[in-house]
Design a protein around this motif. Structure first.
Motif, short mmCIF file in Angstrom:
data_model
loop_
_atom_site.label_atom_id
_atom_site.label_comp_id
_atom_site.label_asym_id
_atom_site.label_seq_id
_atom_site.Cartn_x
_atom_site.Cartn_y
_atom_site.Cartn_z
N THR A 1 -53.46 -0.12 105.58
CA THR A 1 -52.92 0.15 104.25
C THR A 1 -51.85 1.23 104.23
O THR A 1 -51.10 1.35 103.26
N GLU A 2 -51.74 2.03 105.27
CA GLU A 2 -50.90 3.23 105.27
C GLU A 2 -49.43 2.97 104.94
O GLU A 2 -48.78 2.12 105.53
N LEU A 3 -48.92 3.77 104.00
CA LEU A 3 -47.51 3.83 103.66
C LEU A 3 -47.01 5.17 104.18
O LEU A 3 -47.58 6.22 103.87
N VAL A 4 -45.95 5.16 105.00
CA VAL A 4 -45.43 6.38 105.61
C VAL A 4 -44.11 6.76 104.94
O VAL A 4 -43.21 5.94 104.81
N TYR A 5 -44.00 8.03 104.55
CA TYR A 5 -42.79 8.60 103.96
C TYR A 5 -41.99 9.24 105.09
O TYR A 5 -42.52 10.09 105.81
N PHE A 6 -40.74 8.85 105.24
CA PHE A 6 -39.89 9.32 106.34
C PHE A 6 -38.90 10.37 105.84
O PHE A 6 -38.21 10.15 104.85
N PHE A 7 -38.83 11.49 106.57
CA PHE A 7 -37.96 12.61 106.23
C PHE A 7 -37.15 13.04 107.45
O PHE A 7 -37.57 12.82 108.59
N ILE A 8 -36.03 13.71 107.19
CA ILE A 8 -35.30 14.44 108.22
C ILE A 8 -35.00 15.83 107.65
O ILE A 8 -34.98 16.02 106.43
N ALA A 9 -34.79 16.78 108.56
CA ALA A 9 -34.39 18.13 108.14
C ALA A 9 -33.65 18.79 109.29
O ALA A 9 -34.03 18.63 110.45
N GLU A 10 -32.62 19.52 108.93
CA GLU A 10 -31.91 20.29 109.94
C GLU A 10 -32.70 21.58 110.18
O GLU A 10 -33.28 22.13 109.25
N TYR A 11 -32.73 22.02 111.42
CA TYR A 11 -33.45 23.25 111.75
C TYR A 11 -32.54 24.19 112.53
O TYR A 11 -31.56 23.76 113.14
N THR A 12 -32.90 25.47 112.50
CA THR A 12 -32.22 26.48 113.32
C THR A 12 -33.29 27.29 114.04
O THR A 12 -34.47 27.29 113.63
N ASP A 13 -32.90 27.99 115.07
CA ASP A 13 -33.84 28.84 115.80
C ASP A 13 -34.44 29.90 114.89
O ASP A 13 -35.59 30.30 115.06
N ALA A 14 -33.67 30.36 113.90
CA ALA A 14 -34.14 31.40 112.98
C ALA A 14 -35.29 30.91 112.10
O ALA A 14 -36.03 31.73 111.53
N GLN A 15 -35.49 29.60 112.00
CA GLN A 15 -36.57 29.06 111.18
C GLN A 15 -37.90 28.95 111.92
O GLN A 15 -38.89 28.52 111.34
N ARG A 16 -37.91 29.35 113.18
CA ARG A 16 -39.17 29.26 113.93
C ARG A 16 -40.13 30.31 113.38
O ARG A 16 -39.89 31.50 113.47
N ALA A 17 -41.25 29.83 112.82
CA ALA A 17 -42.26 30.71 112.22
C ALA A 17 -43.38 31.02 113.20
O ALA A 17 -44.02 32.07 113.11
N ASN A 18 -43.65 30.08 114.12
CA ASN A 18 -44.70 30.26 115.12
C ASN A 18 -44.44 29.29 116.27
O ASN A 18 -43.45 28.57 116.26
N ALA A 19 -45.36 29.24 117.22
CA ALA A 19 -45.18 28.38 118.40
C ALA A 19 -45.49 26.91 118.13
O ALA A 19 -45.20 26.06 118.96
N GLY A 20 -46.09 26.61 116.98
CA GLY A 20 -46.49 25.23 116.72
C GLY A 20 -47.71 24.87 117.54
O GLY A 20 -48.48 25.74 117.94
N GLY A 21 -47.91 23.60 117.78
CA GLY A 21 -49.03 23.17 118.60
C GLY A 21 -50.21 22.62 117.83
O GLY A 21 -51.19 22.19 118.41
N GLY A 22 -50.12 22.64 116.50
CA GLY A 22 -51.18 22.05 115.69
C GLY A 22 -52.25 23.03 115.30
O GLY A 22 -52.16 24.23 115.56
N VAL A 23 -53.27 22.50 114.65
CA VAL A 23 -54.39 23.30 114.17
C VAL A 23 -55.70 22.66 114.61
O VAL A 23 -55.73 21.51 115.04
N GLU A 24 -56.77 23.41 114.49
CA GLU A 24 -58.13 22.95 114.72
C GLU A 24 -58.28 22.14 116.01
O GLU A 24 -58.20 22.69 117.09
N ASP A 25 -58.45 20.82 115.87
CA ASP A 25 -58.73 19.99 117.05
C ASP A 25 -57.48 19.38 117.67
O ASP A 25 -57.58 18.49 118.50
N GLU A 26 -56.30 19.85 117.30
CA GLU A 26 -55.06 19.30 117.86
C GLU A 26 -54.63 20.09 119.10
O GLU A 26 -54.90 21.28 119.21
N ASP A 27 -53.98 19.41 120.01
CA ASP A 27 -53.42 20.03 121.22
C ASP A 27 -52.04 19.43 121.41
O ASP A 27 -51.87 18.43 122.10
N ILE A 28 -51.05 20.03 120.75
CA ILE A 28 -49.72 19.45 120.64
C ILE A 28 -48.70 20.25 121.45
O ILE A 28 -48.65 21.47 121.35
#
Length: 191
Positions: free
Chosen positions: A126-153
């Motif tokens: 049933t899933e409907l996926v909404y597709f986005f794009i965004a420009e990024y800069t190095d200054a927008q890095r807030a953290n290392a990423g990698g997900g939360v809880e049970d994620e290993d990204i």
């Protein structure tokens, strides 16, 4: 002209992580003939995905994580390179994708552009996926990423041309990533 559909049976087979339903319905064809169908439908909720790109660096941000369904279907280590994505969980698509971008990639993006909404596997999901794009800069890095809880990204900042080549070589097999990378290519945003 809308189709005439009559639900005969709608039985929940599983309501564990997502909902799997067995639906029997009669579909009346244009010529008046009634055909009975029995299908399983997997309801996992709707989602959103985003491709981050940097024109100056000519790069994109993708992620890599283990996906059990790909492993079951022959992906040797089950890891898939894909675009940042997540389920809406009652959030508006833009709110969801901003949260996911910070959690998975570590970038707090500014303006996001919604491109379109697509059903990715309409024969049984049933899933409907909404597709986005965004420009990024190095200054927008807030953290290392990698997900939360049970994620290993793993967060992958890749030259745009290399990402396109990775589609050709089969290193990128995620439909969301392919669609967004090709959109970025034909849009001229990286020219």
């Amino acid at each position: 002209m809308s189709l005439k559909i009559e639900i005969i049976k709608d039985k929940i087979l599983s309501d564990n992580y997502f909902v799997l339903r067995n639906i029997t319905y009669d579909l009346t064809r244009k010529n008046g003939e009634v055909i009975r169908h029995k299908r399983e439908v997997y309801d996992r909720g709707n989602g959103a995905t985003i491709l981050l790109y940097n024109r100056e660096k000519q790069s994109v941000v993708l992620i890599r994580q283990f996906r059990v369904a790909t492993w079951v279907n022959g992906n040797p280590d089950g890891r898939l390179i894909e675009t940042c994505a997540g389920l809406l969980d009652n959030d508006a698509p833009e709110v969801c994708i901003r949260k996911e971008a910070i959690e998975e990639t570590g970038f707090a993006v500014g303006e996001v552009k919604k491109l379109f909404e697509l059903y990715m596997s309409p024969g049984g999901v049933t899933e409907l996926v909404y597709f986005f794009i965004a420009e990024y800069t190095d200054a927008q890095r807030a953290n290392a990423g990698g997900g939360v809880e049970d994620e290993d990204i793993d967060v992958l900042e890749i030259p745009f041309e290399q990402a396109l080549e990775m589609i050709k070589t089969g290193e990128i097999q995620d439909g969301k990533a392919l669609i967004l990378l090709q959109y970025l290519q034909i849009s001229g945003l990286m020219a």
